[in-house]
Design a protein around this motif. Structure first.
Motif: not given
Length: 142
Positions: A64-71, A97-104, A119-124, A135-142
């Motif tokens: 529900a918080d936009g975290h993607i996993g178990r791919v 679902r209007d989740l502006k950021q997806q994390r994984l 997605f872009t890397v946001i952690s070591g 950790d990676m982050l993707r910001e939805s456009r628009g």
């Protein structure tokens, strides 16, 4: 890839297929301990199944918080675009679902795959279940 399609799965009804894929990929192939693979998030997550005809070959989940996993995609179907189709479906549902950021948290060896999807890397680098991740982050456009 003849009849590959992605659908939203039901955790209760599709449990055997979801478990079979994740057990094969994470527990059997990658030696992730079962107690780390299964968690309380599964019951509330939105699950996705990739199917070849009627046979489940891949899965992913969206929290529900936009975290993607178990791919995960079964070995015989890797390199055929199944992971791309699966991730595109998850991103589309997150945006619906209007989740502006997806994390994984990505296995380091898979970062280029996720970067292709914005997605872009946001952690070591860190270890998760003994496997190097970032950790990676993707910001939805628009």
């Amino acid at each position: 890839m003849t009849d590959i399609h992605i659908r939203i799965a039901d955790w209760q009804q599709d449990n055997a297929e979801l478990r079979r894929i994740r057990e094969t990929v994470f527990i059997a192939e990658q030696s992730v301990p079962p107690e780390l693979e299964w968690d309380a998030e599964d019951a509330a997550a939105i699950h996705f199944l990739a199917l070849d005809g009627d046979y489940a070959i891949g899965t992913a989940r969206l929290l529900a918080d936009g975290h993607i996993g178990r791919v995960s995609v079964l070995r015989d179907w890797r390199g055929l675009g199944v992971g791309d189709a699966l991730l595109q479906a998850v991103i589309a549902e997150a945006e619906r679902r209007d989740l502006k950021q997806q994390r994984l948290s990505a296995q380091v060896q898979a970062t280029a795959f996720y970067e292709r999807h914005g997605f872009t890397v946001i952690s070591g680098e860190f270890l998760d279940a003994g496997i190097p991740h970032v950790d990676m982050l993707r910001e939805s456009r628009g």
